[in-house]
Design a protein around this motif. Structure first.
Motif, short mmCIF file in Angstrom:
data_model
loop_
_atom_site.label_atom_id
_atom_site.label_comp_id
_atom_site.label_asym_id
_atom_site.label_seq_id
_atom_site.Cartn_x
_atom_site.Cartn_y
_atom_site.Cartn_z
N SER A 1 0.85 -1.19 0.00
CA SER A 1 0.00 0.00 0.00
C SER A 1 0.89 1.24 0.00
O SER A 1 1.57 1.50 0.98
N SER B 1 -0.06 3.32 6.27
CA SER B 1 -1.23 3.43 7.13
C SER B 1 -0.79 4.06 8.44
O SER B 1 0.37 4.02 8.79
N ALA C 1 -14.36 1.22 7.45
CA ALA C 1 -13.98 0.41 6.28
C ALA C 1 -13.92 -1.07 6.64
O ALA C 1 -14.23 -1.93 5.80
N ARG C 2 -13.51 -1.39 7.86
CA ARG C 2 -13.45 -2.77 8.34
C ARG C 2 -13.74 -2.75 9.83
O ARG C 2 -13.03 -2.10 10.60
N HIS D 1 -10.54 -0.59 10.81
CA HIS D 1 -9.98 0.31 9.81
C HIS D 1 -10.96 1.40 9.41
O HIS D 1 -12.15 1.16 9.25
N VAL E 1 -10.80 4.82 6.53
CA VAL E 1 -10.02 5.42 5.45
C VAL E 1 -10.28 6.92 5.43
O VAL E 1 -11.43 7.35 5.42
N ASP E 2 -9.19 7.70 5.45
CA ASP E 2 -9.36 9.16 5.44
C ASP E 2 -9.69 9.64 4.03
O ASP E 2 -9.67 8.86 3.07
N THR F 1 -5.24 4.68 5.23
CA THR F 1 -5.94 3.82 6.17
C THR F 1 -5.49 4.12 7.60
O THR F 1 -4.30 4.14 7.88
N ILE G 1 -5.60 2.59 11.19
CA ILE G 1 -5.84 1.31 11.85
C ILE G 1 -5.91 1.57 13.35
O ILE G 1 -4.90 1.90 13.97
#
Length: 123
Positions: free
Chosen positions: A56, A60, A83-84, A97, A99-100, A105, A107
């Protein structure tokens, strides 16, 4: 919400090359190594190279909280898209998770009492 600790988490395409870069070329000291990664001291923060997961770009942001499940409830109440959802990972941490707006990401991590990250390594 109270942030207890943070670190930059990078999942490089070439893990061995990235370890060599940060350790040998940049000269960062190793804070700890584990089966799936290496964590480096970076001033008052940490940089973690993870050999697991897909690469990625940009990495993160790892944010340790006391209770990731309460944090999920709090953020959802503020209209933040999760997101998660929070769950226990195979490595023993509880993670969620977000996401901005730029795709980074975040975490959110809860470290259980019995996890090795809480172990006092002093004799």
């Amino acid at each position: 919400m109270e942030i207890l600790a943070s670190r930059m988490l990078i999942r490089p395409a070439g893990y061995p090359e990235s370890v060599e870069f940060y350790r040998d070329r940049i000269g960062l000291a190793v804070a700890r190594e584990y089966g799936g990664g290496t964590v480096f001291y970076a001033g008052q923060s940490l940089i973690e190279l993870a050999a697991h997961g897909g690469p990625s770009a940009g990495g993160s942001l790892w944010l340790q909280v006391r209770d990731v499940y309460a944090t999920e409830t709090e953020l959802t109440g503020r209209g933040v898209t999760i997101a998660r959802s929070a769950a226990e990972e195979p490595w023993g941490l509880h993670e969620m998770h977000v996401v901005d707006p730029d795709g980074v990401t975040l975490i959110f991590v809860q470290v259980p009492d019995a996890h090795p990250l809480r172990r006092d390594t002093r004799d």
